[in-house]
Design a protein around this motif. Sequence first.
Motif, mmCIF file in Angstrom:
data_model
loop_
_atom_site.group_PDB
_atom_site.id
_atom_site.type_symbol
_atom_site.label_atom_id
_atom_site.label_comp_id
_atom_site.label_asym_id
_atom_site.label_seq_id
_atom_site.Cartn_x
_atom_site.Cartn_y
_atom_site.Cartn_z
ATOM 1 N N VAL A 85 0.742 -1.224 0.007
ATOM 2 C CA VAL A 85 -0.158 -0.021 -0.066
ATOM 3 C C VAL A 85 0.808 1.294 0.036
ATOM 4 C CG1 VAL A 85 -1.829 1.456 1.144
ATOM 5 C CG2 VAL A 85 -1.902 -1.223 1.225
ATOM 6 N N ALA A 86 1.997 1.286 0.656
ATOM 7 C CA ALA A 86 2.924 2.307 0.807
ATOM 8 C C ALA A 86 3.416 2.610 -0.659
ATOM 9 C CB ALA A 86 3.911 2.028 1.723
ATOM 10 N N GLY A 88 4.272 9.666 -1.813
ATOM 11 C CA GLY A 88 3.681 10.866 -1.376
ATOM 12 C C GLY A 88 2.652 11.009 -0.448
ATOM 13 N N TYR A 89 1.894 10.095 0.086
ATOM 14 C CA TYR A 89 1.187 10.182 1.275
ATOM 15 C C TYR A 89 1.563 9.008 2.307
ATOM 16 C CZ TYR A 89 -2.185 12.507 -2.370
ATOM 17 O OH TYR A 89 -2.752 13.158 -3.092
ATOM 18 N N ASP A 90 1.694 9.631 3.531
ATOM 19 C CA ASP A 90 2.265 8.824 4.652
ATOM 20 C C ASP A 90 0.911 8.328 5.302
ATOM 21 O OD1 ASP A 90 3.451 7.353 6.485
ATOM 22 O OD2 ASP A 90 4.892 9.024 7.188
ATOM 23 N N PHE A 91 0.485 7.150 5.106
ATOM 24 C CA PHE A 91 -0.610 6.825 6.146
ATOM 25 C C PHE A 91 -0.436 6.195 7.198
ATOM 26 C CE2 PHE A 91 0.756 3.121 3.601
ATOM 27 C CZ PHE A 91 0.208 1.978 4.516
ATOM 28 N N ALA A 92 0.890 5.721 7.445
ATOM 29 C CA ALA A 92 1.386 5.153 8.740
ATOM 30 C C ALA A 92 1.337 6.020 9.899
ATOM 31 C CB ALA A 92 2.810 4.289 8.253
ATOM 32 N N GLU A 149 -12.851 13.533 1.989
ATOM 33 C CA GLU A 149 -11.815 14.326 2.751
ATOM 34 C C GLU A 149 -12.221 14.640 4.156
ATOM 35 O OE1 GLU A 149 -8.484 16.098 0.443
ATOM 36 O OE2 GLU A 149 -8.355 14.405 -0.964
ATOM 37 N N LEU A 150 -13.281 15.046 4.347
ATOM 38 C CA LEU A 150 -13.659 15.409 5.678
ATOM 39 C C LEU A 150 -12.931 14.804 6.922
ATOM 40 C CD1 LEU A 150 -15.027 17.701 7.008
ATOM 41 C CD2 LEU A 150 -17.264 16.296 7.277
ATOM 42 N N CYS A 151 -12.717 13.424 6.876
ATOM 43 C CA CYS A 151 -11.892 12.775 7.857
ATOM 44 C C CYS A 151 -10.543 13.190 7.992
ATOM 45 C CB CYS A 151 -12.128 11.214 7.700
ATOM 46 S SG CYS A 151 -11.477 10.856 6.072
ATOM 47 N N THR A 152 -10.068 13.550 6.944
ATOM 48 C CA THR A 152 -8.472 14.295 6.819
ATOM 49 C C THR A 152 -8.497 15.480 7.258
ATOM 50 O OG1 THR A 152 -8.239 12.715 4.619
ATOM 51 C CG2 THR A 152 -6.516 14.445 5.265
ATOM 52 N N ILE A 153 -9.566 16.281 7.302
ATOM 53 C CA ILE A 153 -9.527 17.454 8.045
ATOM 54 C C ILE A 153 -9.213 17.409 9.426
ATOM 55 C CG2 ILE A 153 -10.911 19.873 8.351
ATOM 56 C CD1 ILE A 153 -10.033 19.578 5.452
ATOM 57 N N GLU A 154 -10.236 16.482 9.958
ATOM 58 C CA GLU A 154 -10.039 16.264 11.350
ATOM 59 C C GLU A 154 -8.850 15.677 11.889
ATOM 60 O OE1 GLU A 154 -12.107 17.629 13.188
ATOM 61 O OE2 GLU A 154 -13.809 18.213 12.087
ATOM 62 N N VAL A 162 -3.653 12.266 7.797
ATOM 63 C CA VAL A 162 -3.729 10.956 7.153
ATOM 64 C C VAL A 162 -4.891 11.029 6.117
ATOM 65 C CG1 VAL A 162 -4.020 8.671 7.164
ATOM 66 C CG2 VAL A 162 -2.779 9.670 9.030
ATOM 67 N N ASN A 163 -4.355 10.901 4.785
ATOM 68 C CA ASN A 163 -5.278 11.005 3.754
ATOM 69 C C ASN A 163 -6.217 9.799 3.406
ATOM 70 O OD1 ASN A 163 -6.936 11.544 1.078
ATOM 71 N ND2 ASN A 163 -5.523 13.289 0.888
ATOM 72 N N VAL A 164 -7.234 9.777 3.963
ATOM 73 C CA VAL A 164 -8.129 8.319 3.789
ATOM 74 C C VAL A 164 -8.620 8.195 2.265
ATOM 75 C CG1 VAL A 164 -9.821 6.823 4.346
ATOM 76 C CG2 VAL A 164 -8.726 8.209 6.380
ATOM 77 N N SER A 165 -8.811 9.480 1.679
ATOM 78 C CA SER A 165 -9.457 9.448 0.289
ATOM 79 C C SER A 165 -8.424 8.879 -0.706
ATOM 80 C CB SER A 165 -9.825 10.756 0.075
ATOM 81 O OG SER A 165 -10.231 10.981 -1.283
ATOM 82 N N ALA A 166 -7.160 9.194 -0.403
ATOM 83 C CA ALA A 166 -6.142 8.997 -1.234
ATOM 84 C C ALA A 166 -5.800 7.462 -0.915
ATOM 85 C CB ALA A 166 -4.693 9.462 -1.079
ATOM 86 N N LEU A 167 -6.000 6.909 0.273
ATOM 87 C CA LEU A 167 -5.846 5.507 0.364
ATOM 88 C C LEU A 167 -6.707 4.652 -0.242
ATOM 89 C CD1 LEU A 167 -4.612 2.829 1.907
ATOM 90 C CD2 LEU A 167 -6.084 3.622 3.658
ATOM 91 N N VAL A 168 -8.093 5.094 -0.101
ATOM 92 C CA VAL A 168 -9.226 4.537 -0.767
ATOM 93 C C VAL A 168 -8.990 4.406 -2.329
ATOM 94 C CG1 VAL A 168 -11.804 4.564 -1.565
ATOM 95 C CG2 VAL A 168 -10.917 4.735 1.092
ATOM 96 N N ARG A 169 -8.819 5.515 -2.690
ATOM 97 C CA ARG A 169 -8.478 5.509 -4.443
ATOM 98 C C ARG A 169 -7.382 4.469 -4.984
ATOM 99 N NH1 ARG A 169 -5.950 8.084 -8.812
ATOM 100 N NH2 ARG A 169 -7.581 8.551 -10.499
#
Length: 424
Positions: free
Chosen positions: A17-18, A23-27, A78-83, A88-95
């Motif tokens: 996944v990484a 460019g997105y660090d979900f860890a 991306e409202l979850c990412t705002i909070e 962590v960008n969950v939208s980018a992970l899902v996509r």
Amino acid sequence: MEDILAKQLNPQFREEVAELLKGYDFANCLACGMCSVGCPYADLVENHNPRIFLRKVLLGMKEEVYADPYIWYCNMCELCTIECPMNVNVSALVRALRGTWDKDKIPGYLQTIVKEHIASGNQMNVSQEDYEDTLEWIEEELQVELGDANYKIPLNKKGAKYFYGFNARDIKYYPNELQTTLKLFYVAGIDYTISTKRWDATNAALFTGQTDDFLAISMPLWQEVAALECEELIVTECGHAFRSMKWGQRTYWSGKPFPIRHIIELLNELVKEDKIKLDPEAITEVVTYHDPCNTARKEGVYAAPRELLKSFVKNFVDMNPNGRMNYCCGAGGGGMAMPEYNEVRKAKGRRKVEQVVATGAEIVIVPCHNCMDQFNDLNKWYPEKARSQNMHICDLIEKALIIPKKSVNKPVFCINRRAGTPLH
């Protein structure tokens, strides 16, 4: 809750996944739950908890991740990412995870739209003959409406200041929407062009996550803007079209960069410059504004719409929350094209209905085609609450538009061979 057995975990999945998410660090996830608190739908829809989904990924629960309906339930708003305190960008992970899906197994008709767009150059699969015929019909209608027998839609104009990219639905189903927009351009006297080669700015592959498809759709349009040497790309009232063009250009375009703006930003500028004059007494209804996630939260366009509306609307009332914090309508992330999840979309929509009802609005400005379809469905699903009229901002502007008299032009009358019937 079932036990999680270490022997069932896949330690390589996190690295896989990484690699997808360069460019997105979900860890950085702290497991604090702020993403679930921020998600407007975590408490409304089962299996809609971003925290739980993210922990599955981090723990290496590969089979559970791909079996989790959250992948397709998520509106990628991306409202979850705002909070999230760690961004962590969950939208980018899902996509990214959607992008690994077998294309033949993508839900709904998302992939059908993508295939047709690649084949025909537009998501509605409109033929070249029908496209040009519809433009000709719109041109004839505007000649009559504007009283200008010499009016022509500027097609393939090299060196035009603005290249206008729009939604194929404006050709196949709603040519009156395109006609209204071109009327505003005419009154403002701007230098623009429409291409007969590439014109549809939408891209359903934004939702599927398939990069090859995304580039096959958007790259030719960027290339057409460059080939016509236009200064700026203006994108219609469509959230995902705007996001596709802006984010896609930042991420994939290697040619000479050109500005990309939402049409609302341009219209606000034209009103402030007095190139479009509006009657401040024309709109008496209570009006509110819906912020499409791809336009407002992801691309930062939420101040200009309000400045524009407040310049001529007497009774403007904002939703709460609004702007960057506004709720997704429930149709984002490709939700409109996945009918098997209609009940989920309906459940999410109740929260948006409650937002609108609280404003007392009679008119809701919905500057996005996907959101517009969702709002119209909500009027049907919740008739006891949702009673407002849903409009694009160009349509509301037209109601207040003051058209200056042009003495050089006299009204013309002609017989429309198509009797004003839009292409279906």
